[in-house]
Write a protein that holds these residues in place. Structure first.
Motif, short mmCIF file in Angstrom:
data_model
loop_
_atom_site.label_atom_id
_atom_site.label_comp_id
_atom_site.label_asym_id
_atom_site.label_seq_id
_atom_site.Cartn_x
_atom_site.Cartn_y
_atom_site.Cartn_z
N LEU A 128 0.98 -1.22 0.59
CA LEU A 128 -0.03 0.41 0.15
C LEU A 128 1.29 1.32 -0.09
O LEU A 128 0.80 2.87 0.08
N GLY A 129 2.71 1.12 0.40
CA GLY A 129 3.37 1.94 0.21
C GLY A 129 2.51 2.89 1.10
O GLY A 129 2.96 4.37 1.09
N VAL A 130 2.76 2.65 2.90
CA VAL A 130 2.13 3.03 4.04
C VAL A 130 3.16 2.75 4.83
O VAL A 130 3.61 1.41 4.59
N THR A 131 3.14 3.14 5.73
CA THR A 131 4.21 2.75 7.65
C THR A 131 3.10 1.93 7.96
O THR A 131 1.70 2.40 7.96
N ILE A 132 3.95 0.64 8.80
CA ILE A 132 3.09 -0.06 9.94
C ILE A 132 1.94 1.22 10.62
O ILE A 132 1.14 1.22 11.02
N ASP A 133 3.49 2.47 10.87
CA ASP A 133 3.18 3.22 12.09
C ASP A 133 1.71 3.51 11.45
O ASP A 133 0.83 4.40 12.42
N TYR A 134 1.45 4.62 10.19
CA TYR A 134 0.00 5.07 9.45
C TYR A 134 -0.59 4.32 10.09
O TYR A 134 -1.95 4.58 9.71
N LEU A 135 -1.10 2.84 9.53
CA LEU A 135 -1.94 2.08 9.21
C LEU A 135 -2.27 1.76 10.79
O LEU A 135 -3.67 1.46 11.46
N LEU A 136 -1.48 2.06 12.13
CA LEU A 136 -1.67 2.14 13.24
C LEU A 136 -1.46 3.28 14.27
O LEU A 136 -1.51 3.29 15.50
N THR A 137 -1.74 4.40 13.45
CA THR A 137 -1.84 5.65 14.11
C THR A 137 -3.19 5.84 15.07
O THR A 137 -2.40 6.41 16.26
N ASP A 138 -3.94 5.30 15.25
CA ASP A 138 -4.92 5.06 16.70
C ASP A 138 -4.55 4.96 17.76
O ASP A 138 -5.32 4.91 18.68
N TYR A 139 -3.14 3.81 17.38
CA TYR A 139 -2.46 3.01 18.52
C TYR A 139 -1.52 3.75 19.14
O TYR A 139 -1.30 3.35 20.09
N ILE A 140 -0.85 5.22 18.59
CA ILE A 140 0.41 5.36 18.85
C ILE A 140 0.21 6.47 18.87
O ILE A 140 -0.66 7.64 18.73
N ASN A 141 0.77 6.94 20.42
CA ASN A 141 1.16 7.93 20.73
C ASN A 141 1.47 9.08 20.01
O ASN A 141 2.60 9.12 20.70
N GLU A 142 0.83 9.64 19.21
CA GLU A 142 1.90 11.19 18.62
C GLU A 142 0.48 12.44 18.44
O GLU A 142 0.12 12.02 18.84
N HIS A 143 1.32 13.68 18.49
CA HIS A 143 1.00 14.35 17.89
C HIS A 143 -0.29 14.84 16.75
O HIS A 143 0.83 13.86 15.55
N ALA A 144 -0.96 15.10 16.77
CA ALA A 144 -2.10 15.35 15.53
C ALA A 144 -1.43 15.46 14.67
O ALA A 144 -0.65 15.25 13.02
N ASP A 145 -0.03 16.78 14.63
CA ASP A 145 1.05 17.51 13.35
C ASP A 145 1.87 16.33 13.04
O ASP A 145 2.33 16.60 11.92
N ASP A 146 2.36 15.16 13.88
CA ASP A 146 3.45 14.62 13.31
C ASP A 146 2.37 13.58 12.64
O ASP A 146 3.10 13.00 11.66
N ILE A 147 1.58 13.42 12.70
CA ILE A 147 0.65 12.53 12.08
C ILE A 147 0.65 12.90 10.97
O ILE A 147 1.08 12.18 9.78
#
Length: 113
Positions: free
Chosen positions: A57-76
């Motif tokens: 899909l050309g995406v990272t695993i952390d993108y697929l799991l975005t809802d589960y990774i504690n990041e700031h919205a700007d970083d996402i």
């Protein structure tokens, strides 16, 4: 973990690339029925299947799991933009940046009125 959200994101990215379930499942080495169950959140996806899904899909695993990774919205959002730029020419990237600038200029002007 919300497997329904993960499945929705996989489906969204698959459709963005105009891939059928058959094409993606063949690439991963799973049945179309199994992929459908993953996309609906009916079955859990294992890491050994998630990696090739993300790669295709050309995406990272952390993108697929975005809802589960504690990041700031700007970083996402920056990561999402970066993923959209992957594989694009410099001219395409420059055009996209100019379009974003134009959009922000337009919305800034709307705020002033």
């Amino acid at each position: 973990m919300d497997y329904k959200q993960l499945g929705r994101r996989i489906r969204q990215e698959r459709l963005r690339l105009n891939l059928t379930q058959e094409q993606l499942s063949e690439y991963i080495g799973i049945s179309t029925a199994y992929l459908g169950q993953i996309e609906r959140g009916d079955r859990n996806v294992t890491l050994d299947k998630l990696v090739p899904i993300a790669n295709r899909l050309g995406v990272t695993i952390d993108y697929l799991l975005t809802d589960y990774i504690n990041e700031h919205a700007d970083d996402i959002n920056l990561k999402r933009l970066s993923q959209l730029f992957d594989g694009k020419s410099e001219a395409e990237k420059e055009m996209a940046v100019n379009m974003i600038k134009m959009l922000f200029s337009y919305t800034d002007n709307l705020k002033k009125t």
